[in-house]
Design an enzyme around this catalytic site. Structure first.
Site, PDB file in Angstrom:
ATOM      1  N   ASN A  46      37.859  11.632  19.253  1.00  0.00           N
ATOM      2  CA  ASN A  46      37.766  12.810  20.115  1.00  0.00           C
ATOM      3  C   ASN A  46      36.832  13.851  19.507  1.00  0.00           C
ATOM      4  O   ASN A  46      36.774  14.027  18.280  1.00  0.00           O
ATOM      5  CB  ASN A  46      39.143  13.398  20.439  1.00  0.00           C
ATOM      6  CG  ASN A  46      39.999  13.690  19.220  1.00  0.00           C
ATOM      7  OD1 ASN A  46      39.880  13.032  18.198  1.00  0.00           O
ATOM      8  ND2 ASN A  46      40.870  14.666  19.347  1.00  0.00           N
ATOM      9  N   GLU A  48      36.025  17.773  20.128  1.00  0.00           N
ATOM     10  CA  GLU A  48      36.443  18.976  20.852  1.00  0.00           C
ATOM     11  C   GLU A  48      35.307  19.987  20.946  1.00  0.00           C
ATOM     12  O   GLU A  48      34.252  19.835  20.311  1.00  0.00           O
ATOM     13  CB  GLU A  48      37.664  19.590  20.140  1.00  0.00           C
ATOM     14  CG  GLU A  48      38.850  18.643  20.189  1.00  0.00           C
ATOM     15  CD  GLU A  48      40.135  19.240  19.643  1.00  0.00           C
ATOM     16  OE1 GLU A  48      40.090  20.273  18.942  1.00  0.00           O
ATOM     17  OE2 GLU A  48      41.202  18.639  19.925  1.00  0.00           O
ATOM     18  N   CYS A  57      37.449  12.851  24.998  1.00  0.00           N
ATOM     19  CA  CYS A  57      38.503  12.043  24.383  1.00  0.00           C
ATOM     20  C   CYS A  57      37.912  10.836  23.649  1.00  0.00           C
ATOM     21  O   CYS A  57      36.809  10.365  23.967  1.00  0.00           O
ATOM     22  CB  CYS A  57      39.465  11.521  25.445  1.00  0.00           C
ATOM     23  SG  CYS A  57      40.476  12.791  26.201  1.00  0.00           S
ATOM     24  N   GLU A  59      38.812   7.718  23.760  1.00  0.00           N
ATOM     25  CA  GLU A  59      38.678   6.519  24.592  1.00  0.00           C
ATOM     26  C   GLU A  59      37.378   6.554  25.391  1.00  0.00           C
ATOM     27  O   GLU A  59      36.651   5.557  25.465  1.00  0.00           O
ATOM     28  CB  GLU A  59      39.862   6.400  25.557  1.00  0.00           C
ATOM     29  CG  GLU A  59      41.220   6.262  24.889  1.00  0.00           C
ATOM     30  CD  GLU A  59      41.889   7.595  24.575  1.00  0.00           C
ATOM     31  OE1 GLU A  59      41.171   8.590  24.325  1.00  0.00           O
ATOM     32  OE2 GLU A  59      43.124   7.637  24.568  1.00  0.00           O
ATOM     33  N   CYS A  91      44.996   9.744  28.283  1.00  0.00           N
ATOM     34  CA  CYS A  91      45.176  10.727  29.357  1.00  0.00           C
ATOM     35  C   CYS A  91      44.734  10.114  30.693  1.00  0.00           C
ATOM     36  O   CYS A  91      44.106   9.052  30.732  1.00  0.00           O
ATOM     37  CB  CYS A  91      44.390  12.007  29.059  1.00  0.00           C
ATOM     38  SG  CYS A  91      42.615  11.855  29.337  1.00  0.00           S
ATOM     39  N   CYS A  94      40.985   9.353  31.087  1.00  0.00           N
ATOM     40  CA  CYS A  94      40.570   8.169  30.328  1.00  0.00           C
ATOM     41  C   CYS A  94      41.030   6.884  31.008  1.00  0.00           C
ATOM     42  O   CYS A  94      40.303   5.895  31.030  1.00  0.00           O
ATOM     43  CB  CYS A  94      41.094   8.238  28.902  1.00  0.00           C
ATOM     44  SG  CYS A  94      40.160   9.416  27.900  1.00  0.00           S
TER      45      CYS A  94
HETATM   46  N1  THU Z   1      42.806  13.207  23.388  1.00  0.00           N
HETATM   47  C1  THU Z   1      42.145  12.021  23.300  1.00  0.00           C
HETATM   48  O1  THU Z   1      41.183  11.880  22.522  1.00  0.00           O
HETATM   49  N2  THU Z   1      42.548  11.013  24.092  1.00  0.00           N
HETATM   50  C2  THU Z   1      43.573  11.096  24.985  1.00  0.00           C
HETATM   51  O2  THU Z   1      43.753  10.196  25.795  1.00  0.00           O
HETATM   52  C3  THU Z   1      44.468  12.248  24.952  1.00  0.00           C
HETATM   53  C4  THU Z   1      43.919  13.457  24.286  1.00  0.00           C
HETATM   54  C5  THU Z   1      42.364  14.314  22.542  1.00  0.00           C
HETATM   55  C6  THU Z   1      41.783  15.479  23.301  1.00  0.00           C
HETATM   56  C7  THU Z   1      42.024  16.626  22.354  1.00  0.00           C
HETATM   57  O3  THU Z   1      40.951  16.662  21.428  1.00  0.00           O
HETATM   58  C8  THU Z   1      43.276  16.224  21.601  1.00  0.00           C
HETATM   59  O4  THU Z   1      43.461  14.843  21.810  1.00  0.00           O
HETATM   60  C9  THU Z   1      44.520  16.981  22.044  1.00  0.00           C
HETATM   61  O5  THU Z   1      44.709  16.853  23.412  1.00  0.00           O
END
Ligand code: THU
Length: 138
Positions: A46, A48, A57, A59, A91, A94
């Site tokens: 991920n 941010e 994300c 994925e 999520c 994704c």
């Molecule tokens: N996140 C992912 O990388 N994948 C997901 O499917 C769920 C959330 C990340 C986004 C953010 O950087 C952190 O997890 C908290 O939500």
């Protein structure tokens, strides 16, 4: 059917990928590893952003990296969330993007640091995917 050992090593790759996460806001690292049809593994973490909605994300990062590298056929996916004990699934956004490139029977494993691991499929993560065959109808 994917070998258990293969899923173990895919999860280990996802765990490694989580170490490169850029997650200064949530402090929640995620790593994803995709096993491609050609046997190669593509990973993502991920990334941010201070404008929170721009966060990418792990994925989706893995999928776009694989597609950018000319890979379109995938056999399995593993997701690691080393900042949670319990497994954390992908999520909704994704799930939608993964389903574009992975058939419903594609195995998915996700795990945190605890003993529990979830073994599921893309079809279970995104059921009633009525648009799945849209490409074929064109
Ligand atoms: N996140 C992912 O990388 N994948 C997901 O499917 C769920 C959330 C990340 C986004 C953010 O950087 C952190 O997890 C908290 O939500």
């Amino acid at each position: 059917m994917i070998d258990k050992t293969l899923m173990d090593s895919l999860l280990a790759e996802a765990r490694k990928a989580a170490d490169t996460a850029y997650a200064p806001y949530s402090k929640f690292r995620v790593g994803a590893a995709i096993l491609c049809e050609d046997g190669s593994v593509v990973t993502g973490c991920n990334v941010e952003n201070r404008s929170f909605g721009m966060t990418i994300c792990a994925e989706r990062n893995a999928v776009t990296t694989a597609v950018s590298g000319g890979k379109l056929a995938f056999k399995a996916l593993a997701i690691s969330t080393p900042d949670s004990v319990e497994p954390v699934g992908p999520c909704g956004a994704c799930r939608q993007v993964l389903s574009e490139f992975m058939p419903p029977d594609t195995p998915v494993r996700f795990a945190g640091t605890g003993a529990d691991q979830v073994n599921t499929t893309i079809g279970e993560l995104l059921p009633w995917d009525s648009l799945h065959d849209l490409k074929k109808q064109a």
